[in-house]
Scaffold this motif. Structure first.
Motif, PDB file in Angstrom:
ATOM      1  N   GLU A   1       0.383  -0.846   0.272  1.00  8.11           N
ATOM      2  CA  GLU A   1       0.130  -0.046   0.313  1.00  8.11           C
ATOM      3  C   GLU A   1       0.922   1.154  -0.147  1.00  8.11           C
ATOM      4  O   GLU A   1       1.300   0.938   1.005  1.00  8.11           O
ATOM      5  CB  GLU A   1      -1.096  -0.079   1.541  1.00  8.11           C
ATOM      6  CG  GLU A   1      -1.772  -0.830   1.279  1.00  8.11           C
ATOM      7  CD  GLU A   1      -3.165  -0.541   2.325  1.00  8.11           C
ATOM      8  OE1 GLU A   1      -4.738  -0.596   1.573  1.00  8.11           O
ATOM      9  OE2 GLU A   1      -2.592  -0.415   3.297  1.00  8.11           O
TER      10      GLU A   1
ATOM     11  N   TRP B   1      -0.459   5.178  -0.955  1.00  8.28           N
ATOM     12  CA  TRP B   1      -0.921   6.639  -0.205  1.00  8.28           C
ATOM     13  C   TRP B   1      -2.637   6.576  -0.762  1.00  8.28           C
ATOM     14  O   TRP B   1      -2.748   6.267  -1.707  1.00  8.28           O
ATOM     15  CB  TRP B   1       0.068   8.240  -0.227  1.00  8.28           C
ATOM     16  CG  TRP B   1       0.800   8.521  -2.012  1.00  8.28           C
ATOM     17  CD1 TRP B   1       0.283   8.812  -2.350  1.00  8.28           C
ATOM     18  CD2 TRP B   1       1.617   8.053  -2.377  1.00  8.28           C
ATOM     19  NE1 TRP B   1       1.423   8.912  -3.932  1.00  8.28           N
ATOM     20  CE2 TRP B   1       2.371   8.279  -3.320  1.00  8.28           C
ATOM     21  CE3 TRP B   1       3.206   6.987  -1.535  1.00  8.28           C
ATOM     22  CZ2 TRP B   1       3.156   7.983  -4.279  1.00  8.28           C
ATOM     23  CZ3 TRP B   1       4.228   6.547  -2.520  1.00  8.28           C
ATOM     24  CH2 TRP B   1       4.515   6.958  -3.246  1.00  8.28           C
TER      25      TRP B   1
ATOM     26  N   ASP C   1      -1.042   2.585  -5.185  1.00  7.70           N
ATOM     27  CA  ASP C   1      -0.497   0.875  -4.120  1.00  7.70           C
ATOM     28  C   ASP C   1       0.917   1.454  -5.481  1.00  7.70           C
ATOM     29  O   ASP C   1       0.998   1.793  -6.118  1.00  7.70           O
ATOM     30  CB  ASP C   1      -1.391   0.089  -4.034  1.00  7.70           C
ATOM     31  CG  ASP C   1      -2.015   0.850  -3.513  1.00  7.70           C
ATOM     32  OD1 ASP C   1      -2.186   1.637  -2.146  1.00  7.70           O
ATOM     33  OD2 ASP C   1      -3.195   0.092  -2.978  1.00  7.70           O
TER      34      ASP C   1
ATOM     35  N   GLU D   1       8.572   3.606   4.760  1.00  3.92           N
ATOM     36  CA  GLU D   1       7.618   3.644   5.798  1.00  3.92           C
ATOM     37  C   GLU D   1       8.323   4.553   6.915  1.00  3.92           C
ATOM     38  O   GLU D   1       8.157   5.327   7.897  1.00  3.92           O
ATOM     39  CB  GLU D   1       7.467   2.188   6.569  1.00  3.92           C
ATOM     40  CG  GLU D   1       6.688   1.400   5.958  1.00  3.92           C
ATOM     41  CD  GLU D   1       7.153  -0.251   6.266  1.00  3.92           C
ATOM     42  OE1 GLU D   1       7.607  -0.245   7.618  1.00  3.92           O
ATOM     43  OE2 GLU D   1       5.777  -1.122   5.935  1.00  3.92           O
TER      44      GLU D   1
ATOM     45  N   LEU E   1       6.320   9.837   5.289  1.00  2.00           N
ATOM     46  CA  LEU E   1       5.091  10.234   5.591  1.00  2.00           C
ATOM     47  C   LEU E   1       5.194  11.428   5.317  1.00  2.00           C
ATOM     48  O   LEU E   1       3.897  12.177   4.800  1.00  2.00           O
ATOM     49  CB  LEU E   1       5.043   9.472   6.393  1.00  2.00           C
ATOM     50  CG  LEU E   1       5.078   7.557   6.648  1.00  2.00           C
ATOM     51  CD1 LEU E   1       4.094   7.148   7.902  1.00  2.00           C
ATOM     52  CD2 LEU E   1       4.157   7.361   5.705  1.00  2.00           C
TER      53      LEU E   1
ATOM     54  N   PRO F   1      -0.669   8.347   3.218  1.00  2.00           N
ATOM     55  CA  PRO F   1      -0.600   7.785   3.179  1.00  2.00           C
ATOM     56  C   PRO F   1      -1.424   6.450   3.662  1.00  2.00           C
ATOM     57  O   PRO F   1      -1.555   6.880   4.785  1.00  2.00           O
ATOM     58  CB  PRO F   1       0.796   8.134   4.734  1.00  2.00           C
ATOM     59  CG  PRO F   1       1.335   9.299   5.023  1.00  2.00           C
ATOM     60  CD  PRO F   1       0.136   9.697   4.352  1.00  2.00           C
ATOM     61  N   ALA F   2      -1.449   5.042   3.117  1.00  2.00           N
ATOM     62  CA  ALA F   2      -1.934   4.263   3.862  1.00  2.00           C
ATOM     63  C   ALA F   2      -2.119   3.520   4.805  1.00  2.00           C
ATOM     64  O   ALA F   2      -3.184   3.255   5.566  1.00  2.00           O
ATOM     65  CB  ALA F   2      -2.031   3.525   3.112  1.00  2.00           C
ATOM     66  N   ALA F   3      -0.835   3.734   5.808  1.00  2.00           N
ATOM     67  CA  ALA F   3      -0.600   3.731   6.921  1.00  2.00           C
ATOM     68  C   ALA F   3      -1.103   4.556   8.005  1.00  2.00           C
ATOM     69  O   ALA F   3      -1.922   4.219   9.135  1.00  2.00           O
ATOM     70  CB  ALA F   3       1.196   3.592   7.048  1.00  2.00           C
ATOM     71  N   GLU F   4      -2.251   5.867   7.825  1.00  2.00           N
ATOM     72  CA  GLU F   4      -2.412   6.714   8.378  1.00  2.00           C
ATOM     73  C   GLU F   4      -4.140   6.172   8.106  1.00  2.00           C
ATOM     74  O   GLU F   4      -4.794   7.698   8.467  1.00  2.00           O
ATOM     75  CB  GLU F   4      -1.983   7.778   8.596  1.00  2.00           C
ATOM     76  CG  GLU F   4      -0.528   8.660   8.769  1.00  2.00           C
ATOM     77  CD  GLU F   4      -0.169   9.407   8.132  1.00  2.00           C
ATOM     78  OE1 GLU F   4      -0.601  10.101   7.790  1.00  2.00           O
ATOM     79  OE2 GLU F   4       0.924  10.000   8.549  1.00  2.00           O
ATOM     80  N   SER F   5      -4.704   5.676   6.877  1.00  2.00           N
ATOM     81  CA  SER F   5      -5.786   5.411   6.472  1.00  2.00           C
ATOM     82  C   SER F   5      -6.998   4.138   7.797  1.00  2.00           C
ATOM     83  O   SER F   5      -6.046   4.058   8.892  1.00  2.00           O
ATOM     84  CB  SER F   5      -6.720   4.905   5.545  1.00  2.00           C
ATOM     85  OG  SER F   5      -5.736   3.580   4.479  1.00  2.00           O
TER      86      SER F   5
END
Lengths: 675, 675
Positions: free
Chosen positions: B528, B530, B635, B656, B661, B671-675
């Protein structure tokens, strides 16, 4: 010259390659206080350890940035990523000359049923902003590069249209949406990185930067590198040369190598071995520059003087003094107040080699440049190369393409030679633990230039100035000759081994009195070259020789026990002439046996000897008296199987050209064809 | 804008690559006198014939010589052979620190029977002229590089001696005559050619020249090359860009390429299409320079204007106008009063290509430089490349190392692109008689740089600005990423074929409403990236859209027949969003289908369209109104087998990192990590 007690003797520092000056300090200055002698002591480090200490102390990073105009940016190193501020193209534009149209209007167009479009009342040339929309049934003339107007979704090429009255065109084929149109940002998208940090700017980078309107960029500032040569004996090129002086070649060559590796050389000239002047120059360079490179050629006392002056410049100071490298042992590496300070060995090949091997990588980091990627090739070493145990040794080699691959010939010249480094194609590395490289070893050769250029003609043997006009003549026709001066016997051996095309020789057979021909091996043929008059050489005005015949002159020399001769090496044709003249006598200087006419003349001119035998043109060069004895024959042993080579054919042709014959005569030689 | 009758239309000349402007002249200016139209007619010549005519008319040779200081000679070309004026070394000198001795004195020396030598009352440091002869039984201290005194025939190293009282030494081994002594001329012989005509001066040449005292050398003068860009639409980099203007990239890039090929660029700037100003500039350049290079970007009427002005400059004049080359057909080659005059095509890649292919060889001859030796490699062309019959075509390629060797990917961008030339590793040549290169063909690639550098990471797919900070981060660690923007589907295809490590994609599956994952093939995994907010984009202040929801805004657009949209290409995720909003409607502009968010925003900003769908950051870049609709997922399809590659691991780690980010958020992405 005043007598000096032996204890005062201080010799040149850092010049030679065997640790030279520095052991001298340990052994010779016996009346120096123990501390001073101790200070000078070399702790010889392995190459890798010396380099590691230097780089650890330095932590080299780019020295800073500056902004330069794009027009002056060629070759500079980009200091930060440069993003595109605009889309390129900045608008949807036509890719051809033609008409902006609506593709839907032409969906059914054919030769049988052409579609007529009415022309809008504007023409979109380059630079023109469209004012009229393309409505259904219309078209707008547009030039390649012109902005596509509203309403249009394609451009049709002018060649595929027909005029239809004063304000119309006819189209006989359909067109796809988007045809011959390039969309905004299709080449470069705003925000995209155009050129990345660390890139060396070439014309291609300049293109994309200009297209995005970039007029100025941030580049790494070139590190300023202060260059000093030290030594009373050094004379700047262009100045007259005193009797014990030499020209400073290290200063200019280091300056050029600094420029080639991204630095800005700042020359402080050749500084005499005066402590105050030397201290002043070193301090000034340290204050004004980002790096200092000194090179030896230091004389009496300057060896440890320079060392002490460097140590004064600030911490951490000297990190390596003496490196187990050949050439290059006396190298000194220091970092003083954050700036690298290096003392290169004085011998030219040592200096250049250690600069490239140990110093240039740090300079490139200061300049923001990537490491230089050296090309490497595999080659066979045709002869045994002895090496010193315990030192990493770099042997300069010339490459020749043989039938079974490349051969790497060690250049016989030592580290004191300036040409060993200049004429080599590259070098082989002999590890510290090896005492020799065996003949026939395959070895990796690191090249000085990216490509090996195979010569068209290989000449190995004796060198004579008469070869110069011939080689120049060949160069005019694009024929590259490689000339390796290995002496007559060396040339014949190379010819036997198939390593060269032609061996220039001048060997007298004492038994027959015949030149050269008796020395040919099977498969060789003699090509006659020219004759060189040998004679008895002396300083003009010497009453012992003036006006005499050769025999009389020799008799006069032998009669005077204070008269020194200079001999020639065994095997030289001239040596046979000399031995003939001496008839068994062995006067003073008989054991002084240089290998060239020039060395003979130089020895006489400088008073090392009073007489010798050399060829006329060399005697003239040195302004010496000359009593002719006999001509020697300078000929060529040609390897018959090589006759068909382009280079050989051109050589043989050039040898007979009138211009060559004229050049030979001008040099004082007599072409064989005229004998 | 005033109405102009169709007959007056004159479009841009020389800009495109299909013969562009010039056929336009034949077809369009119907009210020009027949002669003028005739004059402009292109007689398209084969490439080799055009080049032959140009070179025959020019007979290029170096433009002249000048003398330069050795310190400024780096990179210059030597104009005549430079002989050594002196022997190097100029005298017999010591190779080590030690003592000048007579070898005969030491013939019987051994550890058991050491020989004692008395020291002479002088020390030969460097620069000291010996005054005392070495008589039998004596020795003179001498430094490395010191001149060997009369009487001595060898030098003994200080380390192999022992002190023997205040004025003596003891020696325990014999020494050969000539030991540790280098004879005058042993490195360089006076008269020997140091550097040959045509040599490019590097630091190694500077070394030998300096050693012989050469302070100044004769080099070929750099030919002055006048550079003019013509066209009303051209703006110099750094100046503000008007609505239908573009930056002049050809001027700066030709200047840089001239410098890279030994010329001295003289810029006459971008000259507007005014006959008097253009004539003045061309005549001035012709008078002041040795060569002129013009480049297109000409607008209305300037095409044949420049042509006529060049024809005025003198005989023989134009030798080729139109060359069967792609890119580069509209090239004009002339020789006027002995000086080459060239009009390059206006399109950047055409201009650079024809410059390097057709013009640079002559420039190099004028500069005295040898032809550039281009490195070549063999590579496989993975896809069919169509080509035009009858024209030699050069296709720019990127090289990638695959398991079974190098692959050469044609850069999809045309000759109008400035990046096609800049980003290519090299090019392949398609002969005039071929209509295509079949997929899988092995072809020779001519490289633009001597070496192919294999990337550590290959990314092929959609491009997003969010990739930039990641690639920069990798570059800091020395990881070279190669990014090829081929679109999401192109990236997936490349990943399937094993051509890339990672394919950036943003594809919405309409059936499931899921991004990207449904598109993965076996052997791929999703990483993933963003989210990018897509929205309805319009010109700020447009009352039809201001303050509405996306659905309301679309309804408002559809209600106005004068309202134009800009669509996206089929297959784009955004296109699915648009089609959803339109619900089957096909408003004006639906067929206008660019492939990027930037092109959508540019079309709206410039009034080509009134609304479209794009991502937020791009709307902001163009100062447009933005009504958020939905996030798209950007992605990465990772080829699982490539996970272990150093570049891939670094990419995944960088993705990461907090700094990444933060950069993504700053660019307007989530960022996808924050979704």
């Amino acid at each position: 010259m005043a007598h000096r007690p032996a204890g005062e003797r201080r010799l040149c520092g850092g010049r030679d390659d065997r640790g030279g000056a520095i052991p001298a300090v340990n052994s010779l200055p016996r009346d120096l206080p123990a501390g001073a002698a101790q200070e000078q002591f070399l702790h010889v480090l392995p190459r890798d350890e010396a380099l590691r200490r230097f780089e650890a102390a330095l932590q080299a990073r780019p020295v800073g940035t500056e902004r330069v105009a794009l027009s002056g940016a060629l070759g500079r190193v980009v200091a930060s990523d440069i993003p595109a501020a605009i889309d390129v193209p900045p608008f949807d534009r036509a890719l051809v000359d033609g008409f902006a149209v609506r593709s839907a209007d032409l969906a059914d167009a054919s030769a049988a049923l052409p579609v007529r479009l009415r022309l809008n009342p504007e023409t979109i040339a380059c630079g023109v902003v469209p004012a009229v929309a393309v409505e259904p049934g219309t078209a707008t003339p547009i030039a390649t590069g012109g902005p596509v107007p509203r309403g249009a979704d394609a451009v049709i090429m002018v060649e595929t249209t027909e005029p239809a009255g004063p304000d119309g065109i006819e189209v006989r084929r359909p067109i796809s949406p988007g045809a011959f149109l390039s969309f905004a940002g299709s080449d470069i998208t705003a925000g995209e990185t155009l050129v990345r940090r660390g890139t060396i700017v070439g014309s291609r980078e300049i293109g994309v930067l200009a297209a995005c309107g970039v007029a100025e960029i941030e580049v790494w500032r070139r590190p300023r590198v202060g260059i000093l040569s030290t030594g009373d004996e050094l004379v700047a090129p262009g100045e007259p040369l005193g009797p014990a002086s030499i020209y400073d070649s290290n200063g200019p060559v280091v300056a050029a190598a600094v420029a080639e590796n991204g630095g800005e050389p700042v020359s402080y000239g050749a500084v005499p071995d005066d402590p105050d002047r030397l201290r002043g120059a070193i301090r000034r360079a340290h204050a004004e520059c980002d790096m200092i490179v000194l090179s030896g050629g230091t004389s009496k006392g300057a060896g440890d003087l320079t060392y002490r002056l460097v140590a004064e410049l600030g911490p951490p100071g000297i990190v390596a003094h003496g490196v187990a490298l050949k050439p290059g042992k006396p190298l000194l590496l220091a970092v003083c107040a954050g700036k690298p300070v290096v003392i290169l060995p004085g011998f030219p090949t040592s200096a250049m080699f250690t600069f490239h091997d140990m110093v240039a990588p740090s300079l490139r980091r200061l300049a923001g440049l990537p490491p230089r990627s050296a090309a490497k090739v595999q080659a066979t070493i045709p002869m045994r190369v002895p090496s010193e145990l315990g030192r990493t040794e770099f042997v300069m080699v010339s490459l020749l393409g043989l039938e079974d691959g490349l051969a790497a010939y060690p250049l016989g010249k030592g580290s004191g030679s300036v040409t060993a480094f200049s004429q080599a194609d590259g070098f082989i590395t002999v590890e510290a633990l090896a005492d020799a490289v065996a003949a026939g070893t395959r070895s990796e050769v690191t090249l000085f230039t990216p490509h090996v250029t195979e010569p068209d003609l290989v000449i190995m043997g004796s060198h004579c100035l008469g070869l110069e006009p011939i080689i120049s003549r060949l160069a005019e026709d694009g024929i590259r000759a490689r000339l390796m001066a290995v002496g007559s016997q060396g040339g014949l051996a190379a010819a036997r081994r198939g390593e060269c095309d032609i061996a220039p020789i001048h060997l007298l057979d004492p038994a027959t009195g015949i030149y050269n021909r008796p020395y040919l091996a099977p498969g060789m043929e003699l090509v006659e070259g020219w004759r060189r008059m040998q004679g008895f050489v002396y300083r003009r005005g010497d009453p012992r020789f003036e006006g005499r015949s050769p025999a009389e002159a020799v008799a006069s020399a032998l009669a005077d026990p204070d008269c020194h001769m200079v001999n020639r090496n065994a095997g030289a044709g001239t040596r046979i002439v000399i031995d003939g003249l001496l008839g068994g006598a062995r006067p003073e200087g008989y054991s002084n046996q240089p290998r060239s006419h020039n060395a003979v003349a130089a020895a006489i001119a400088r008073g090392r000897a009073d007489w010798g035998v050399a060829i006329g043109p060399v005697a003239e060069l040195y302004g010496l008296g000359f009593i002719p004895i006999a001509e020697e024959h300078f000929d060529f042993a040609l390897v018959s199987s090589r006759r068909g080579r382009r280079g050989v054919a051109a050589f043989l042709a050039a040898l007979e050209e009138p211009a060559t014959l004229a050049s030979l005569r001008k040099l004082g030689f007599r072409p064989a064809a005229e004998s």
